[in-house]
Design a protein around this motif. Structure first.
Motif, PDB file in Angstrom:
ATOM      1  N   LEU A  90      -7.023  12.303  -1.169  1.00 51.01           N
ATOM      2  CA  LEU A  90      -6.135  12.012  -2.341  1.00 51.01           C
ATOM      3  C   LEU A  90      -6.548  11.540  -3.701  1.00 51.01           C
ATOM      4  O   LEU A  90      -6.155  12.151  -4.739  1.00 51.01           O
ATOM      5  CB  LEU A  90      -5.191  10.675  -1.674  1.00 51.01           C
ATOM      6  CG  LEU A  90      -4.179  11.222  -0.520  1.00 51.01           C
ATOM      7  CD1 LEU A  90      -3.460  10.101  -0.239  1.00 51.01           C
ATOM      8  CD2 LEU A  90      -3.064  12.158  -0.996  1.00 51.01           C
ATOM      9  N   THR A  91      -7.661  10.832  -3.593  1.00 55.34           N
ATOM     10  CA  THR A  91      -8.196  10.318  -4.885  1.00 55.34           C
ATOM     11  C   THR A  91      -8.655  11.661  -5.570  1.00 55.34           C
ATOM     12  O   THR A  91      -8.420  11.607  -7.048  1.00 55.34           O
ATOM     13  CB  THR A  91      -9.438   9.284  -4.723  1.00 55.34           C
ATOM     14  OG1 THR A  91      -8.992   8.130  -4.254  1.00 55.34           O
ATOM     15  CG2 THR A  91     -10.126   9.064  -6.001  1.00 55.34           C
ATOM     16  N   GLU A  92      -9.515  12.461  -4.857  1.00 53.91           N
ATOM     17  CA  GLU A  92      -9.910  13.681  -5.500  1.00 53.91           C
ATOM     18  C   GLU A  92      -8.564  14.462  -6.133  1.00 53.91           C
ATOM     19  O   GLU A  92      -8.712  14.961  -7.262  1.00 53.91           O
ATOM     20  CB  GLU A  92     -11.018  14.532  -4.679  1.00 53.91           C
ATOM     21  CG  GLU A  92     -11.370  15.621  -5.592  1.00 53.91           C
ATOM     22  CD  GLU A  92     -12.211  16.345  -4.672  1.00 53.91           C
ATOM     23  OE1 GLU A  92     -13.222  17.269  -5.056  1.00 53.91           O
ATOM     24  OE2 GLU A  92     -12.479  16.118  -3.416  1.00 53.91           O
ATOM     25  N   PHE A  93      -7.871  14.880  -5.183  1.00 56.53           N
ATOM     26  CA  PHE A  93      -6.779  15.695  -5.406  1.00 56.53           C
ATOM     27  C   PHE A  93      -5.869  15.226  -6.704  1.00 56.53           C
ATOM     28  O   PHE A  93      -5.444  15.981  -7.547  1.00 56.53           O
ATOM     29  CB  PHE A  93      -5.977  15.943  -4.203  1.00 56.53           C
ATOM     30  CG  PHE A  93      -4.813  16.777  -4.229  1.00 56.53           C
ATOM     31  CD1 PHE A  93      -5.229  18.164  -3.967  1.00 56.53           C
ATOM     32  CD2 PHE A  93      -3.799  16.679  -4.510  1.00 56.53           C
ATOM     33  CE1 PHE A  93      -4.507  19.334  -4.136  1.00 56.53           C
ATOM     34  CE2 PHE A  93      -2.735  17.994  -4.731  1.00 56.53           C
ATOM     35  CZ  PHE A  93      -3.278  19.087  -4.205  1.00 56.53           C
ATOM     36  N   ILE A  94      -5.657  13.810  -6.639  1.00 57.82           N
ATOM     37  CA  ILE A  94      -4.729  13.177  -7.764  1.00 57.82           C
ATOM     38  C   ILE A  94      -5.634  13.303  -9.084  1.00 57.82           C
ATOM     39  O   ILE A  94      -4.780  13.700 -10.211  1.00 57.82           O
ATOM     40  CB  ILE A  94      -4.347  12.138  -7.106  1.00 57.82           C
ATOM     41  CG1 ILE A  94      -3.303  12.101  -6.163  1.00 57.82           C
ATOM     42  CG2 ILE A  94      -3.563  11.355  -8.502  1.00 57.82           C
ATOM     43  CD1 ILE A  94      -2.731  10.842  -5.485  1.00 57.82           C
ATOM     44  N   PHE A 139       7.296   2.848   2.753  1.00 59.84           N
ATOM     45  CA  PHE A 139       6.634   4.351   2.351  1.00 59.84           C
ATOM     46  C   PHE A 139       6.038   4.251   0.955  1.00 59.84           C
ATOM     47  O   PHE A 139       4.918   4.732   0.991  1.00 59.84           O
ATOM     48  CB  PHE A 139       7.494   5.339   2.920  1.00 59.84           C
ATOM     49  CG  PHE A 139       6.745   6.855   2.854  1.00 59.84           C
ATOM     50  CD1 PHE A 139       6.071   6.948   3.829  1.00 59.84           C
ATOM     51  CD2 PHE A 139       7.069   7.177   1.636  1.00 59.84           C
ATOM     52  CE1 PHE A 139       5.399   8.205   3.876  1.00 59.84           C
ATOM     53  CE2 PHE A 139       6.415   8.746   1.534  1.00 59.84           C
ATOM     54  CZ  PHE A 139       5.137   9.105   2.470  1.00 59.84           C
ATOM     55  N   VAL A 140       6.992   3.932   0.122  1.00 54.49           N
ATOM     56  CA  VAL A 140       6.574   4.181  -1.370  1.00 54.49           C
ATOM     57  C   VAL A 140       5.494   3.236  -1.714  1.00 54.49           C
ATOM     58  O   VAL A 140       4.413   3.873  -2.372  1.00 54.49           O
ATOM     59  CB  VAL A 140       7.519   3.883  -2.300  1.00 54.49           C
ATOM     60  CG1 VAL A 140       7.281   3.857  -3.733  1.00 54.49           C
ATOM     61  CG2 VAL A 140       8.995   4.945  -2.098  1.00 54.49           C
ATOM     62  N   GLN A 141       5.221   2.170  -1.136  1.00 56.77           N
ATOM     63  CA  GLN A 141       4.254   1.068  -1.335  1.00 56.77           C
ATOM     64  C   GLN A 141       3.074   1.612  -0.463  1.00 56.77           C
ATOM     65  O   GLN A 141       1.845   1.610  -1.233  1.00 56.77           O
ATOM     66  CB  GLN A 141       4.612  -0.133  -0.986  1.00 56.77           C
ATOM     67  CG  GLN A 141       3.563  -1.130  -1.294  1.00 56.77           C
ATOM     68  CD  GLN A 141       3.493  -1.278  -2.842  1.00 56.77           C
ATOM     69  OE1 GLN A 141       3.980  -1.715  -3.724  1.00 56.77           O
ATOM     70  NE2 GLN A 141       1.898  -1.243  -3.051  1.00 56.77           N
ATOM     71  N   TYR A 142       2.973   2.135   0.683  1.00 61.08           N
ATOM     72  CA  TYR A 142       1.932   2.893   1.309  1.00 61.08           C
ATOM     73  C   TYR A 142       1.409   3.932   0.557  1.00 61.08           C
ATOM     74  O   TYR A 142       0.096   4.007   0.338  1.00 61.08           O
ATOM     75  CB  TYR A 142       2.404   3.143   2.847  1.00 61.08           C
ATOM     76  CG  TYR A 142       1.248   3.627   3.288  1.00 61.08           C
ATOM     77  CD1 TYR A 142       0.138   2.972   3.926  1.00 61.08           C
ATOM     78  CD2 TYR A 142       1.413   5.294   3.585  1.00 61.08           C
ATOM     79  CE1 TYR A 142      -0.902   3.552   4.767  1.00 61.08           C
ATOM     80  CE2 TYR A 142       0.292   6.005   4.231  1.00 61.08           C
ATOM     81  CZ  TYR A 142      -0.660   5.139   4.923  1.00 61.08           C
ATOM     82  OH  TYR A 142      -1.881   5.542   5.722  1.00 61.08           O
ATOM     83  N   ALA A 143       2.149   4.740   0.030  1.00 60.41           N
ATOM     84  CA  ALA A 143       1.889   5.994  -0.604  1.00 60.41           C
ATOM     85  C   ALA A 143       1.216   5.455  -1.982  1.00 60.41           C
ATOM     86  O   ALA A 143      -0.196   6.023  -2.350  1.00 60.41           O
ATOM     87  CB  ALA A 143       2.937   6.987  -1.015  1.00 60.41           C
ATOM     88  N   ALA A 144       1.606   4.488  -2.568  1.00 60.98           N
ATOM     89  CA  ALA A 144       0.838   4.065  -4.084  1.00 60.98           C
ATOM     90  C   ALA A 144      -0.548   3.445  -3.485  1.00 60.98           C
ATOM     91  O   ALA A 144      -1.373   3.443  -4.172  1.00 60.98           O
ATOM     92  CB  ALA A 144       1.747   3.120  -4.493  1.00 60.98           C
ATOM     93  N   ASP A 145      -0.492   2.712  -2.391  1.00 62.31           N
ATOM     94  CA  ASP A 145      -1.901   2.219  -2.226  1.00 62.31           C
ATOM     95  C   ASP A 145      -2.979   3.030  -1.787  1.00 62.31           C
ATOM     96  O   ASP A 145      -4.063   2.926  -2.189  1.00 62.31           O
ATOM     97  CB  ASP A 145      -1.397   1.225  -0.919  1.00 62.31           C
ATOM     98  CG  ASP A 145      -0.697  -0.050  -1.337  1.00 62.31           C
ATOM     99  OD1 ASP A 145      -0.494  -0.568  -2.704  1.00 62.31           O
ATOM    100  OD2 ASP A 145      -0.178  -0.764  -0.244  1.00 62.31           O
ATOM    101  N   GLN A 146      -2.498   4.148  -1.087  1.00 57.15           N
ATOM    102  CA  GLN A 146      -3.407   5.312  -0.770  1.00 57.15           C
ATOM    103  C   GLN A 146      -4.080   6.020  -1.870  1.00 57.15           C
ATOM    104  O   GLN A 146      -5.211   6.649  -1.605  1.00 57.15           O
ATOM    105  CB  GLN A 146      -2.614   6.097   0.318  1.00 57.15           C
ATOM    106  CG  GLN A 146      -2.315   5.439   1.787  1.00 57.15           C
ATOM    107  CD  GLN A 146      -3.730   5.248   2.539  1.00 57.15           C
ATOM    108  OE1 GLN A 146      -4.056   3.875   2.353  1.00 57.15           O
ATOM    109  NE2 GLN A 146      -4.418   5.991   2.903  1.00 57.15           N
ATOM    110  N   CYS A 147      -3.023   6.132  -2.857  1.00 55.32           N
ATOM    111  CA  CYS A 147      -3.358   6.863  -4.297  1.00 55.32           C
ATOM    112  C   CYS A 147      -4.285   5.949  -5.021  1.00 55.32           C
ATOM    113  O   CYS A 147      -4.490   6.601  -6.326  1.00 55.32           O
ATOM    114  CB  CYS A 147      -2.197   7.492  -4.711  1.00 55.32           C
ATOM    115  SG  CYS A 147      -1.398   8.638  -3.910  1.00 55.32           S
ATOM    116  N   SER A 148      -4.320   4.625  -4.841  1.00 53.17           N
ATOM    117  CA  SER A 148      -4.830   3.800  -5.916  1.00 53.17           C
ATOM    118  C   SER A 148      -6.417   4.025  -6.504  1.00 53.17           C
ATOM    119  O   SER A 148      -6.803   3.592  -7.505  1.00 53.17           O
ATOM    120  CB  SER A 148      -4.808   2.369  -5.325  1.00 53.17           C
ATOM    121  OG  SER A 148      -5.535   2.172  -4.365  1.00 53.17           O
TER     122      SER A 148
END
Length: 121
Positions: free
Chosen positions: A86-90, A7-16
């Motif tokens: 996610l990109t815009e939000f982060i 899950f952590v790796q998936y979240a990191a990939d989605q936020c990249s």
């Protein structure tokens, strides 16, 4: 229950798309960083982003919840599939967050300092 590495790796990939995403295990869970700024926590396979004014403007409908007992509320992001959001939000969230304070250098052991000869001029 702690978060799964998957899950952590998936979240990191989605936020990249927001920058250089890294994560670190903290107290059995994970802190997530974007370009050196901590912006999110992952606890019990749930993704929590720090609350900012930019975040409130971009997604006023997001629910807020504490990531663990006694913590202040964070935005709870339940849908990690929308990478553009996610990109815009982060990106906007991290713009409002301060840079981390530089770590102080460790002081030398006072016993070692006493053993060093001093030059008297």
């Amino acid at each position: 229950m702690s978060s799964s590495q998957e899950f952590v790796q998936y979240a990191a990939d989605q936020c990249s798309g927001a920058g250089r995403i890294t994560y670190r295990k903290m107290f059995g869970e994970y802190g997530m960083y974007c370009d050196g700024k901590i912006f999110a926590l992952i606890c019990d396979d749930q993704f929590f982003i720090k609350i900012t004014e930019a975040g409130r403007r971009l997604a006023p409908e997001l629910s807020e919840a504490p990531p663990y007992d006694g913590a202040r509320p964070y935005f709870l992001i339940e849908d990690l599939d929308d990478r553009d959001f996610l990109t815009e939000f982060i990106t906007e969230t991290c713009r409002e967050l301060p840079m981390p304070k530089p770590k102080s250098k460790k002081k030398r052991n006072s016993a070692a300092q006493k053993r060093r000869p001093q030059n008297d001029l």
